[in-house]
Write a protein that holds these residues in place. Structure first.
Motif, PDB file in Angstrom:
ATOM      1  N   GLU A 183     -13.245  -6.155   8.233  1.00  0.00           N
ATOM      2  CA  GLU A 183     -12.129  -5.246   8.322  1.00  0.00           C
ATOM      3  C   GLU A 183     -12.287  -4.250   9.547  1.00  0.00           C
ATOM      4  N   GLY A 184     -13.335  -4.292  10.138  1.00  0.00           N
ATOM      5  CA  GLY A 184     -13.601  -3.560  11.493  1.00  0.00           C
ATOM      6  C   GLY A 184     -13.143  -4.385  12.519  1.00  0.00           C
ATOM      7  N   ARG A 185     -12.792  -5.811  12.088  1.00  0.00           N
ATOM      8  CA  ARG A 185     -12.508  -6.605  13.399  1.00  0.00           C
ATOM      9  C   ARG A 185     -10.741  -6.673  13.369  1.00  0.00           C
ATOM     10  N   GLU A 229      -9.658  -0.496   1.374  1.00  0.00           N
ATOM     11  CA  GLU A 229     -10.041   0.600   1.357  1.00  0.00           C
ATOM     12  C   GLU A 229     -11.253   0.765   0.307  1.00  0.00           C
ATOM     13  N   ASP A 230     -11.182   0.243  -0.669  1.00  0.00           N
ATOM     14  CA  ASP A 230     -12.482   0.143  -1.649  1.00  0.00           C
ATOM     15  C   ASP A 230     -13.156  -1.192  -1.554  1.00  0.00           C
ATOM     16  N   TYR A 231     -14.051  -1.386  -0.856  1.00  0.00           N
ATOM     17  CA  TYR A 231     -14.519  -2.771  -0.567  1.00  0.00           C
ATOM     18  C   TYR A 231     -15.240  -3.183  -1.857  1.00  0.00           C
ATOM     19  N   ASN A 232     -16.029  -2.465  -2.578  1.00  0.00           N
ATOM     20  CA  ASN A 232     -16.722  -2.712  -4.003  1.00  0.00           C
ATOM     21  C   ASN A 232     -15.656  -3.304  -5.098  1.00  0.00           C
ATOM     22  N   ALA A 251      -3.625 -12.477   0.393  1.00  0.00           N
ATOM     23  CA  ALA A 251      -2.193 -12.069   0.117  1.00  0.00           C
ATOM     24  C   ALA A 251      -2.310 -10.735  -0.042  1.00  0.00           C
ATOM     25  N   ARG A 252      -3.365 -10.031  -0.781  1.00  0.00           N
ATOM     26  CA  ARG A 252      -3.589  -8.763  -0.963  1.00  0.00           C
ATOM     27  C   ARG A 252      -4.201  -7.810   0.168  1.00  0.00           C
ATOM     28  N   TYR A 253      -5.301  -8.455   0.745  1.00  0.00           N
ATOM     29  CA  TYR A 253      -5.817  -7.792   1.761  1.00  0.00           C
ATOM     30  C   TYR A 253      -6.084  -8.223   3.099  1.00  0.00           C
ATOM     31  N   GLY A 254      -5.431  -9.461   3.350  1.00  0.00           N
ATOM     32  CA  GLY A 254      -5.323  -9.904   4.771  1.00  0.00           C
ATOM     33  C   GLY A 254      -4.576  -8.940   5.582  1.00  0.00           C
TER      34      GLY A 254
END
Length: 213
Positions: A146-148, A154-157, A201-204
Motif C-alpha cells: 500500500e505504501g508503494r 484502510e483496514d489491513y487486518n 479487484a477490491r484492493y488493487g
C-alpha cells in the motif's frame, strides 16, 4: 482447566515423545494412532508418555502446533516484500492451502472444533502458534504494498482475513464434510487465481481508483 498446556509436563524425553508421535500420527492419523505404537516409535514406556501427555489429543495438538509453526516459518520465508501483490498473494495462498488441504490440516481443524468444550483454549493456542504469525506477515506485506501505491487498504487486518477466507472458498468445506477426498493441483490453482483476482479487484490501486472516480 485453564489451558491445554496446564496438563502437559515437560522433561528430558519430551521432544523424543513428540517426534515419535508425529511419525505415527502422520502414518495412521489421529484415530488410528495407538499409544502403544507411539511409545514404541518414541522409544519410551507408556508410563513415560502418559507422564508428559495424559490425553492423546493433547499430544496430537503438540505435534500439530509444531507442524503449523514450521509451515508458518516456511511461508513467511517465501514472502518477498519487494514483489507485486499478485505474485506474493499467489505464493501465500499456495502455502496456506497446501497445509489446510493436507490430512494433518483437516485433522487439526476437526479436533479443535470437537474439543472446544472440553479444552476451550486449545484452538486459541493452536491459532497463536501459526495462523496468527502468518496473518501478521501478510498484514505487514499489505502495508508495504500500500505504501508503494500498489494497493489501497484502510483496514489491513480485515483485508488479510478476507484474503484467507477467499482462499477457503469451494474446496475447503467440501474436504471437511467428506464430499471430496483430495484436491488436484489444477483445482487448487483455480481457487487461488479466483481469490487473488477478487482481492485485487477490491484492493488493487487501479481498481480502487476506478471505483472512487
Amino acid at each position: 482447566m485453564a489451558t491445554a498446556q496446564a496438563q502437559i509436563r515437560k522433561g528430558r524425553k519430551f521432544d523424543q515423545v513428540v517426534d515419535g508421535a508425529r511419525e505415527i500420527f502422520l502414518r495412521d492419523g489421529f484415530e488410528g494412532a495407538s499409544v502403544d505404537d507411539i511409545a514404541r516409535a518414541a522409544g519410551v514406556s507408556k508410563a513415560t508418555l502418559y507422564s508428559y501427555f495424559p490425553d492423546k489429543r493433547l499430544l496430537f495438538m503438540e505435534v500439530a502446533t509444531r507442524q503449523c509453526e514450521e509451515q508458518a516459518r516456511i511461508s513467511i520465508e517465501k514472502i518477498d516484500s519487494s514483489r507485486p501483490p499478485r505474485e506474493v498473494l499467489t505464493c501465500v495462498a499456495q502455502q496456506f492451502l497446501g497445509f489446510i488441504y493436507s490430512d494433518m490440516g483437516q485433522r487439526i481443524f476437526r479436533i479443535c472444533v470437537a474439543e472446544s468444550d472440553r479444552f476451550p483454549l486449545l484452538g486459541q493456542e493452536f491459532y497463536h502458534s501459526g495462523p496468527m504469525i502468518l496473518r501478521a506477515a501478510v498484514v505487514e506485506y499489505l502495508k508495504q504494498a500500500e505504501g508503494r501505491g500498489e494497493l489501497r487498504i484502510e483496514d489491513y487486518n480485515l483485508a488479510a482475513d478476507q484474503f484467507a477466507e477467499l482462499c477457503k472458498a469451494d474446496l475447503w468445506p467440501k474436504l471437511l464434510f467428506g464430499i471430496i477426498q483430495s484436491v488436484a493441483d489444477h483445482e487448487m490453482n483455480r481457487v487461488i487465481d479466483g481469490a487473488v483476482t477478487t482481492f485485487l479487484a477490491r484492493y488493487g490501486a487501479e481498481d480502487a481508483a476506478r471505483n472512487t472516480a
